[in-house]
Design an enzyme around this catalytic site. Sequence first.
Site, short mmCIF file in Angstrom:
data_model
loop_
_atom_site.label_atom_id
_atom_site.label_comp_id
_atom_site.label_asym_id
_atom_site.label_seq_id
_atom_site.Cartn_x
_atom_site.Cartn_y
_atom_site.Cartn_z
N ASP A 8 0.91 -1.17 0.01
CA ASP A 8 0.10 0.09 0.08
C ASP A 8 1.05 1.09 0.06
O ASP A 8 2.18 1.29 -0.02
CB ASP A 8 -1.04 -0.19 1.02
N HIS A 9 0.33 2.41 0.30
CA HIS A 9 1.02 3.58 0.15
C HIS A 9 2.03 3.70 1.20
O HIS A 9 3.19 4.58 1.22
CB HIS A 9 -0.02 4.80 -0.01
N CYS A 65 3.05 -3.36 4.21
CA CYS A 65 2.10 -2.21 4.49
C CYS A 65 2.84 -1.54 5.31
O CYS A 65 4.07 -1.55 5.61
CB CYS A 65 0.77 -2.52 4.84
N THR A 67 2.71 -1.89 8.87
CA THR A 67 2.91 -2.76 9.97
C THR A 67 3.05 -4.26 9.64
O THR A 67 3.71 -5.15 9.96
CB THR A 67 1.72 -2.83 10.99
N GLY A 68 2.35 -4.60 8.21
CA GLY A 68 2.41 -5.95 7.69
C GLY A 68 1.24 -6.54 8.11
O GLY A 68 0.79 -7.81 7.74
N GLY A 70 -2.07 -5.59 8.58
CA GLY A 70 -3.43 -5.45 7.78
C GLY A 70 -3.35 -6.26 6.48
O GLY A 70 -4.34 -7.12 6.36
N HIS A 98 7.15 -24.72 8.95
CA HIS A 98 5.99 -25.69 9.67
C HIS A 98 4.59 -25.31 9.10
O HIS A 98 3.93 -26.12 9.42
CB HIS A 98 6.10 -24.96 11.20
N ARG A 133 4.11 -34.28 10.83
CA ARG A 133 3.28 -33.90 11.61
C ARG A 133 2.62 -32.31 11.29
O ARG A 133 1.56 -31.78 11.51
CB ARG A 133 3.46 -33.66 13.24
N HIS A 134 3.63 -31.36 10.60
CA HIS A 134 3.33 -30.28 10.17
C HIS A 134 2.18 -30.20 9.16
O HIS A 134 1.46 -29.30 8.84
CB HIS A 134 4.35 -29.61 9.59
C1 RB5 Z 1 -1.89 2.77 6.31
O1 RB5 Z 1 -1.73 3.85 6.88
C2 RB5 Z 1 -1.71 1.86 7.48
O2 RB5 Z 1 -2.80 1.36 8.24
C3 RB5 Z 1 -1.33 0.30 6.67
O3 RB5 Z 1 -0.34 0.39 5.80
C4 RB5 Z 1 -1.28 -0.77 7.58
O4 RB5 Z 1 -0.18 -0.60 8.46
C5 RB5 Z 1 -2.31 -1.61 7.86
O5 RB5 Z 1 -2.15 -2.42 8.66
#
Ligand code: RB5
Length: 148
Positions: A8-9, A65, A67-68, A70, A98, A133-134
């Site tokens: 994303d942006h 994104c 945080t990764g 979302g 795993h 098992r995995h």
């Molecule tokens: C965008 O501002 C932010 O919410 C997105 O990149 C992400 O971190 C969501 O999980």
Amino acid sequence: MKIYIGCDHAAIDMKNEISEYLREKSYTVEDLGINTGEKIDYPISAERVARKVVSDKNSLGILICGTGIGMSIASNKVKGIRAAAVSEVYSAKMTRIHNNANIICFGARVIGIETAKMIVDAFLEAEFEDGGRHAARVELISKLEENF
Ligand code: RB5
């Protein structure tokens, strides 16, 4: 193996750097966007990459994104996707071995580019420990999808 990548942006620069890094290592990378000047809500980008990964059995996905998180939540809604949000190398490796994860997610606001490269290397170089098992546990995940 083909790599589908999206962002994303919040993560355009990191997506471009990782795409370039992987192409230099001779991976086939399909960049599903977005690019400079564009904006996109992360679930839309996540769905794009997730659908490609599900339809191309010999592929893996990378979603970036802020945080990764979302990206992982959204892509995991697509049947057949096992996406993991990570911030370090050990988890990136183990989620292939795993969980047979087929998408790796991370945050451009959380980690730096060198850590991101190491995460991607660990993810792409590891192999699922099939047949034991995995595999049985991953099969249980697939059964969860059938019950929706
Ligand atoms: C965008 O501002 C932010 O919410 C997105 O990149 C992400 O971190 C969501 O999980």
